[in-house]
Write a protein that holds these residues in place. Structure first.
Motif, PDB file in Angstrom:
ATOM      1  N   TYR A  81      -6.511  -9.551   0.496  1.00 49.22           N
ATOM      2  CA  TYR A  81      -5.113  -9.723   0.871  1.00 49.22           C
ATOM      3  C   TYR A  81      -4.991 -10.050   2.356  1.00 49.22           C
ATOM      4  CZ  TYR A  81      -5.015  -6.945  -3.385  1.00 49.22           C
ATOM      5  OH  TYR A  81      -5.250  -6.484  -4.654  1.00 49.22           O
ATOM      6  N   ASP A  82      -3.889 -10.668   2.678  1.00 48.76           N
ATOM      7  CA  ASP A  82      -3.480 -10.870   4.062  1.00 48.76           C
ATOM      8  C   ASP A  82      -2.292  -9.960   4.355  1.00 48.76           C
ATOM      9  OD1 ASP A  82      -5.329 -12.768   4.937  1.00 48.76           O
ATOM     10  OD2 ASP A  82      -4.183 -14.427   4.069  1.00 48.76           O
ATOM     11  N   PRO A  83      -2.166  -9.467   5.590  1.00 52.82           N
ATOM     12  CA  PRO A  83      -1.009  -8.634   5.918  1.00 52.82           C
ATOM     13  C   PRO A  83       0.266  -9.465   5.903  1.00 52.82           C
ATOM     14  CG  PRO A  83      -2.281  -9.143   7.885  1.00 52.82           C
ATOM     15  CD  PRO A  83      -3.057  -9.681   6.733  1.00 52.82           C
ATOM     16  N   PRO A  84       1.415  -8.775   5.694  1.00 50.48           N
ATOM     17  CA  PRO A  84       1.572  -7.328   5.554  1.00 50.48           C
ATOM     18  C   PRO A  84       1.336  -6.853   4.120  1.00 50.48           C
ATOM     19  CG  PRO A  84       3.709  -8.368   5.522  1.00 50.48           C
ATOM     20  CD  PRO A  84       2.726  -9.473   5.772  1.00 50.48           C
ATOM     21  N   LEU A  85       1.096  -5.541   3.996  1.00 50.44           N
ATOM     22  CA  LEU A  85       0.960  -4.885   2.704  1.00 50.44           C
ATOM     23  C   LEU A  85       2.170  -3.996   2.445  1.00 50.44           C
ATOM     24  CD1 LEU A  85      -2.756  -3.654   2.537  1.00 50.44           C
ATOM     25  CD2 LEU A  85      -1.706  -5.459   1.168  1.00 50.44           C
ATOM     26  N   VAL A  86       2.410  -3.708   1.178  1.00 47.13           N
ATOM     27  CA  VAL A  86       3.443  -2.756   0.782  1.00 47.13           C
ATOM     28  C   VAL A  86       2.741  -1.503   0.257  1.00 47.13           C
ATOM     29  CG1 VAL A  86       5.410  -2.306  -0.721  1.00 47.13           C
ATOM     30  CG2 VAL A  86       5.033  -4.609   0.180  1.00 47.13           C
ATOM     31  N   VAL A  87       3.093  -0.352   0.796  1.00 45.07           N
ATOM     32  CA  VAL A  87       2.559   0.927   0.327  1.00 45.07           C
ATOM     33  C   VAL A  87       3.637   1.613  -0.502  1.00 45.07           C
ATOM     34  CG1 VAL A  87       1.573   3.138   0.999  1.00 45.07           C
ATOM     35  CG2 VAL A  87       1.119   1.113   2.377  1.00 45.07           C
ATOM     36  N   SER A  88       3.320   1.924  -1.760  1.00 45.43           N
ATOM     37  CA  SER A  88       4.266   2.572  -2.670  1.00 45.43           C
ATOM     38  C   SER A  88       3.790   3.982  -2.969  1.00 45.43           C
ATOM     39  CB  SER A  88       4.388   1.784  -3.979  1.00 45.43           C
ATOM     40  OG  SER A  88       4.806   0.459  -3.745  1.00 45.43           O
ATOM     41  N   LEU A  89       4.725   4.944  -2.980  1.00 43.15           N
ATOM     42  CA  LEU A  89       4.405   6.338  -3.270  1.00 43.15           C
ATOM     43  C   LEU A  89       4.965   6.737  -4.621  1.00 43.15           C
ATOM     44  CD1 LEU A  89       4.897   8.266   0.096  1.00 43.15           C
ATOM     45  CD2 LEU A  89       2.874   7.093  -0.786  1.00 43.15           C
ATOM     46  N   PHE A  90       4.209   7.616  -5.305  1.00 38.35           N
ATOM     47  CA  PHE A  90       4.586   8.123  -6.619  1.00 38.35           C
ATOM     48  C   PHE A  90       4.398   9.641  -6.626  1.00 38.35           C
ATOM     49  CE2 PHE A  90       2.889   3.888  -6.838  1.00 38.35           C
ATOM     50  CZ  PHE A  90       3.730   3.210  -7.702  1.00 38.35           C
ATOM     51  N   THR A  91       5.123  10.337  -7.490  1.00 35.20           N
ATOM     52  CA  THR A  91       5.047  11.797  -7.521  1.00 35.20           C
ATOM     53  C   THR A  91       4.093  12.317  -8.588  1.00 35.20           C
ATOM     54  OG1 THR A  91       7.018  11.825  -8.920  1.00 35.20           O
ATOM     55  CG2 THR A  91       7.343  12.159  -6.546  1.00 35.20           C
TER      56      THR A  91
END
Length: 249
Positions: A81-91
């Motif tokens: 991948y090239d930036p930017p990245l998306v960081v997703s959070l889960f519970t």
């Protein structure tokens, strides 16, 4: 003279008729051209990505309402991948595995290696994180976690006095949140044979090496930024260098 010309003409007509009746047709000579054999195409080599994760990361800081994730973009396209990245959070890990119901997201900066902080989280809660790019391509490998946000309170301990068979310690409990605490629980793990003999300003819980002290009836509610203390008498063959308590509810 006329007799000689007539004889020649008759002979010519006789020969022409015989050639037509025999079915012989004379045509110009032709040249046969054999096409050249087609060149065998050179196969295009198949590109193989190296056996490495295209991106990885770990939680390097936590507060009551945020997690900071340090990431490394190991490979570039087409293997990464090239930036930017998306960081997703889960519970839950199940939600993270299925990319279901993300509870928070944050976008990294332009750096291939850096940090991103995800805010708006609940205190004392476990989270799992995953990566994707801004075009919606989801990383199929990394499921990070669980990473826990800190509680709304913190605790620090000091050893006030010690002797051959034990010591006295004081623990300070502080409300780091934005709302009053309904109560608190401080816990830690002993490093040796320590045993709590008595507690003032709290109620002892836990067993063995896992020690815990809960608030008393009168000091459980702390305003934001407020603090309280409890003390304890501990029997021990040797006084520990430090006590590292953790505060929760």
């Amino acid at each position: 003279m006329l007799r000689t010309l007539g004889a020649a003409l008759a002979a010519a007509l006789t020969l022409t008729g015989w050639a037509a009746s025999s079915g012989v047709v004379r045509s110009p000579a032709t040249t046969t051209v054999t096409p050249a054999a087609a060149a065998t195409p050179t196969p295009t080599p198949t590109f193989a990505c190296p056996p490495a994760l295209p991106v990885t990361g770990q939680v390097t800081d936590a507060t009551a309402s945020s997690l900071t994730i340090t990431y490394w973009m190991v490979l570039s396209p087409p293997c990464g991948y090239d930036p930017p990245l998306v960081v997703s959070l889960f519970t839950s890990r199940e939600d993270a595995t299925a990319w279901r119901d993300p509870v928070a997201e944050a976008v990294t900066g332009p750096e291939r290696q850096g940090k991103v902080t995800v805010t708006g989280l609940a205190p004392d809660t476990d989270y799992w994180f995953r990566f994707s790019d801004t075009h919606g391509t989801r990383d199929p490998y990394v499921i990070g976690g669980p990473a826990r946000t800190s509680g709304t309170c913190s605790a620090t301990a000091t050893i006030d006095a010690s002797w051959g068979g034990g010591f006295v310690a004081t623990v300070t409990v502080r409300n780091d949140g934005t709302e009053p605490t309904p109560g608190w629980l401080v816990s830690w793990r002993w490093s040796g044979d320590e045993r709590i003999q008595s507690v003032w300003g709290g109620v002892a819980e836990g067993a063995g090496q896992d020690a815990a002290v809960r608030n008393a009836s009168w000091n459980g509610t702390l305003r934001p930024g407020g603090s309280t203390t409890f003390g304890m008498l501990v029997a021990a063959g040797a006084t520990p260098g430090t006590i590292t308590p953790k505060c929760g509810r």
